[in-house]
Design a protein around this motif. Structure first.
Motif, PDB file in Angstrom:
ATOM      1  N   TYR A   9      52.462  63.421  34.077  1.00 19.33           N
ATOM      2  CA  TYR A   9      53.541  63.046  34.998  1.00 19.33           C
ATOM      3  C   TYR A   9      53.777  61.559  34.811  1.00 19.33           C
ATOM      4  N   GLY A  10      54.997  61.213  34.418  1.00 18.04           N
ATOM      5  CA  GLY A  10      55.242  59.805  34.146  1.00 18.04           C
ATOM      6  C   GLY A  10      56.711  59.520  33.997  1.00 18.04           C
ATOM      7  N   SER A  11      56.975  58.321  33.509  1.00 15.65           N
ATOM      8  CA  SER A  11      58.359  57.886  33.315  1.00 15.65           C
ATOM      9  C   SER A  11      58.481  57.297  31.918  1.00 15.65           C
ATOM     10  N   PRO A  12      59.608  57.563  31.242  1.00 15.44           N
ATOM     11  CA  PRO A  12      59.768  57.013  29.887  1.00 15.44           C
ATOM     12  C   PRO A  12      59.843  55.491  29.847  1.00 15.44           C
ATOM     13  N   GLU A  55      58.714  64.385  33.685  1.00 12.39           N
ATOM     14  CA  GLU A  55      59.321  63.122  34.129  1.00 12.39           C
ATOM     15  C   GLU A  55      59.373  63.012  35.650  1.00 12.39           C
ATOM     16  N   VAL A  56      58.945  61.875  36.138  1.00 12.15           N
ATOM     17  CA  VAL A  56      59.042  61.532  37.558  1.00 12.15           C
ATOM     18  C   VAL A  56      60.096  60.423  37.635  1.00 12.15           C
ATOM     19  N   GLY A  92      62.833  57.704  43.505  1.00 15.40           N
ATOM     20  CA  GLY A  92      61.707  57.694  44.445  1.00 15.40           C
ATOM     21  C   GLY A  92      60.864  58.967  44.409  1.00 15.40           C
ATOM     22  N   GLU A  93      60.942  59.695  43.294  1.00 13.31           N
ATOM     23  CA  GLU A  93      60.183  60.959  43.226  1.00 13.31           C
ATOM     24  C   GLU A  93      58.672  60.746  43.307  1.00 13.31           C
ATOM     25  N   GLN A  94      58.222  59.508  43.043  1.00 11.48           N
ATOM     26  CA  GLN A  94      56.777  59.222  43.116  1.00 11.48           C
ATOM     27  C   GLN A  94      56.274  59.165  44.558  1.00 11.48           C
ATOM     28  N   GLY A 137      51.113  56.941  45.029  1.00 13.36           N
ATOM     29  CA  GLY A 137      52.536  57.089  44.736  1.00 13.36           C
ATOM     30  C   GLY A 137      52.953  56.388  43.458  1.00 13.36           C
ATOM     31  N   GLN A 138      52.131  56.502  42.419  1.00 15.59           N
ATOM     32  CA  GLN A 138      52.441  55.862  41.140  1.00 15.59           C
ATOM     33  C   GLN A 138      52.193  56.816  39.983  1.00 15.59           C
ATOM     34  N   VAL A 139      52.947  56.598  38.918  1.00 19.29           N
ATOM     35  CA  VAL A 139      52.662  57.275  37.653  1.00 19.29           C
ATOM     36  C   VAL A 139      51.854  56.308  36.796  1.00 19.29           C
ATOM     37  N   PRO A 140      51.059  56.836  35.857  1.00 23.79           N
ATOM     38  CA  PRO A 140      50.924  58.228  35.444  1.00 23.79           C
ATOM     39  C   PRO A 140      49.854  58.985  36.225  1.00 23.79           C
TER      40      PRO A 140
END
Ligand SMILES: N[C@@H](CCC(=O)N[C@@H](CS)C(=O)NCC(=O)O)C(=O)O
Length: 214
Positions: free
Chosen positions: A13-16, A39-40, A45-47, A59-62
């Protein structure tokens, strides 16, 4: 030495645009492990949705999901992947007291001066923030100067070969110019980036489009 393989692809779960996410994907790639990127959307604000907070209360990726195991924090994930799946875990995280401590020192740098320096400078640009970046950029150069000096003594951050220290620090240094932190004055740092990028299985993080945080 035989490497263990996950029963199914590890979910990331992360962001590019997240360097913290990229360091995990980079190590998965170096280890040749199968993974599925989920993708989050940080801008949306999906995190912070209740569902995601179950995965990481910060509330953070990864975050990764490996079978029944859910684990947050990029550096913790690097350690987990190494101990669980690397054919030769000592290669990336030495077993002797001093070798392990040297790697840990740079993991602390990645969670400290790197996170509040080059990483924040990039966020200011990427998210189009109006705050003055001068102090953050200056703080970033304090870190780069130390790294430049240390890399004049050895080819990789914690010694003669690549370790988790290099994996944890590479992404945000490579992308520092996106936050107006120039690498021009640091030839040894740039040589180190190239050495990390020459590791078999290296995958870069895509350059981010300024002001477009997806
Ligand atoms: N210590 C954490 C830091 C992770 C982190 O800062 N993640 C950022 C993206 S790079 C994030 O999720 N930011 C969203 C937020 O804080 O709301 C780690 O190493 O994983």
């Amino acid at each position: 030495m035989t490497a263990t393989r996950p029963a199914q692809p590890i979910k990331v779960y992360g962001s590019p645009i997240s360097g913290h996410t990229h360091r995990v994907k980079l190590f998965l790639s170096l280890l040749g492990l199968p993974f599925e990127a989920v993708e989050v959307n940080l801008r949306a604000g999906e995190q912070r949705t209740p569902e995601f907070l179950q995965r990481n209360a910060f509330g953070q990726v990864p975050v990764i999901e490996d079978g029944d195991t859910t684990l947050a924090d990029s550096n913790a994930i690097l350690v987990y992947l190494n101990e669980r799946y690397a054919a030769d875990p000592a290669r990336w995280y030495p077993r002797d007291a001093l070798g392990a401590a040297r790697v840990q020192r740079w993991l602390s740098v990645a969670a400290g001066p790197l996170a509040v320096g080059p990483s924040v400078a990039r966020v200011i640009v990427l998210f189009g923030q109006t705050r003055d970046a001068t102090e953050v950029i200056s703080r970033s150069h304090d870190l780069l100067r130390v790294m430049e000096r240390e890399l004049s003594e050895r080819p990789f951050l914690a010694g003669a070969s690549a370790t988790l220290a290099d994996i944890a620090n590479h992404t945000y240094i490579a992308h520092a110019p996106e936050g107006n932190v120039s690498l021009e004055a640091y030839p040894r740092l740039r040589e180190w980036l190239a050495r990390v990028e020459a590791l078999p299985g290296f995958v870069p993080m895509a350059p981010s489009r300024i002001g477009l945080a997806a």
